[in-house]
Design an enzyme around this catalytic site. Structure first.
Site, PDB file in Angstrom:
ATOM      1  N   SER A  18     -14.405  -2.763  -1.863  1.00 32.21           N
ATOM      2  CA  SER A  18     -15.727  -2.541  -2.471  1.00 32.21           C
ATOM      3  C   SER A  18     -15.603  -2.162  -3.947  1.00 32.21           C
ATOM      4  CB  SER A  18     -16.526  -1.491  -1.698  1.00 32.21           C
ATOM      5  OG  SER A  18     -16.026  -0.202  -1.924  1.00 32.21           O
ATOM      6  N   LYS A  71      11.723  -1.583  -3.359  1.00 34.22           N
ATOM      7  CA  LYS A  71      10.438  -1.395  -4.056  1.00 34.22           C
ATOM      8  C   LYS A  71      10.491  -1.988  -5.471  1.00 34.22           C
ATOM      9  CE  LYS A  71       7.221   2.296  -5.312  1.00 34.22           C
ATOM     10  NZ  LYS A  71       6.145   2.272  -4.324  1.00 34.22           N
ATOM     11  N   ARG A  97      -0.480   2.066  -1.972  1.00 35.90           N
ATOM     12  CA  ARG A  97       0.960   2.084  -2.204  1.00 35.90           C
ATOM     13  C   ARG A  97       1.195   2.831  -3.522  1.00 35.90           C
ATOM     14  NH1 ARG A  97       4.623  -0.877   0.349  1.00 35.90           N
ATOM     15  NH2 ARG A  97       2.929  -1.684   1.608  1.00 35.90           N
ATOM     16  N   LEU A  98       2.256   3.611  -3.536  1.00 38.53           N
ATOM     17  CA  LEU A  98       2.584   4.333  -4.758  1.00 38.53           C
ATOM     18  C   LEU A  98       3.185   3.345  -5.767  1.00 38.53           C
ATOM     19  CD1 LEU A  98       2.320   7.326  -5.411  1.00 38.53           C
ATOM     20  CD2 LEU A  98       4.691   7.625  -4.680  1.00 38.53           C
ATOM     21  N   HIS A 115      -9.896   7.767  -7.147  1.00 43.86           N
ATOM     22  CA  HIS A 115      -9.606   8.565  -5.956  1.00 43.86           C
ATOM     23  C   HIS A 115     -10.880   9.306  -5.539  1.00 43.86           C
ATOM     24  CE1 HIS A 115      -7.161  10.685  -3.059  1.00 43.86           C
ATOM     25  NE2 HIS A 115      -7.776  11.795  -3.419  1.00 43.86           N
TER      26      HIS A 115
HETATM   27  C1  GRF Z   1     -11.848   4.151  -1.925  1.00 48.45           C
HETATM   28  O1  GRF Z   1     -12.437   5.294  -1.404  1.00 48.45           O
HETATM   29  C2  GRF Z   1     -10.870   4.491  -3.014  1.00 48.45           C
HETATM   30  O2  GRF Z   1     -11.270   5.556  -3.812  1.00 48.45           O
HETATM   31  C3  GRF Z   1      -9.661   4.877  -2.198  1.00 48.45           C
HETATM   32  O3  GRF Z   1      -9.631   3.939  -1.147  1.00 48.45           O
HETATM   33  C4  GRF Z   1     -10.951   3.465  -0.898  1.00 48.45           C
HETATM   34  C5  GRF Z   1     -10.939   1.980  -1.062  1.00 48.45           C
HETATM   35  O4  GRF Z   1     -12.188   1.411  -0.807  1.00 48.45           O
HETATM   36  N1  GRF Z   1      -8.485   4.940  -3.020  1.00 48.45           N
HETATM   37  P1  GRF Z   1     -12.499  -0.076  -1.244  1.00 48.45           P
HETATM   38  O5  GRF Z   1     -11.367  -0.937  -0.671  1.00 48.45           O
HETATM   39  O6  GRF Z   1     -12.556  -0.141  -2.737  1.00 48.45           O
HETATM   40  O7  GRF Z   1     -13.811  -0.395  -0.593  1.00 48.45           O
END
Ligand code: GRF
Length: 208
Positions: A18, A71, A97-98, A115
């Site tokens: 999204s 990695k 993934r980091l 985040h």
């Molecule tokens: C979101 O909440 C983003 O902040 C987190 O993982 C989720 C991913 O959602 N890191 P989408 O795939 O962008 O819908």
């Protein structure tokens, strides 16, 4: 960033997509006029974001981390695709993934992440559940530059949302998502306009 030429951006995602789609819509509507999406990179074969991106006209590739010996090799594999598309910056949008030294070294101060919490609170998985379990009354979203630690680099912007006593994780996720989309677009607009400069842990807006 050179004046006049849009920033060639790669989106990294692992799932629903999204945030990636919100960024693509903002480009399409003209809100992100200085961004040129160049590629979507995905580490999960069946992630819905792959088809969504392709439907929106963005080339999207799945690269399997398990097909690479390490990695570093995985990231070198990604880097070859990014170079081919002349990518200049990366936006992690639900990329689970980091990011390691190969990509960070190739794009210094040019990788951003979103985040769903007010960092440094609740890094890592299930940030919304962590917020509910802790009992906070306010949470939010953070857009930040990416460094080698998870959910850690300099903060570009944060937006808050309330948490109510009867919220479920699902409700809180739904309340946060549109705020994530808005925050990411705002941050990418500033990045692509050359309005952000990192100074230590701080990000200065409009520094000149
Ligand atoms: C979101 O909440 C983003 O902040 C987190 O993982 C989720 C991913 O959602 N890191 P989408 O795939 O962008 O819908």
């Amino acid at each position: 960033m050179p004046e006049g030429s849009p920033l060639r951006l790669a989106l990294f995602a692992s799932g629903r997509g999204s945030n990636a789609m919100a960024i693509l819509s903002a480009v399409k509507s003209g809100r992100l006029s200085r961004i040129a999406p160049a590629l979507l990179v995905c580490d999960r074969e069946n992630a819905p974001v792959l088809e969504k991106a392709r439907d929106a006209g963005l080339p999207a590739i799945f690269l399997n981390p398990k097909s690479f010996p390490s990695k570093d090799d995985y990231e070198k594999g990604i880097l070859a695709h990014l170079r081919e598309k002349k990518v200049e910056a990366l936006a992690l949008a639900g990329y689970m993934r980091l990011v390691g030294p190969v990509l960070i070294g190739a794009f210094p101060d040019r990788i951003v992440n979103i985040h769903p919490s007010l960092l440094p609170a609740f890094p890592g998985l299930h940030a919304q559940r962590q917020a509910l379990d802790y009992g906070v009354r306010v949470t939010g979203v953070t857009v930040h530059f990416v460094d080698l630690q998870m959910d850690h680099g300099p903060v570009i912007l944060q937006k808050t949302v309330p948490v109510f006593p009867d919220d479920t994780e699902e409700i809180l996720v739904e309340r946060l998502l549109p705020v994530e989309h808005e925050a990411y677009v705002e941050a990418l607009d500033a990045l692509s306009a050359g309005r952000l400069r990192i100074s230590g842990r701080r990000v200065l807006w409009n520094p000149d």
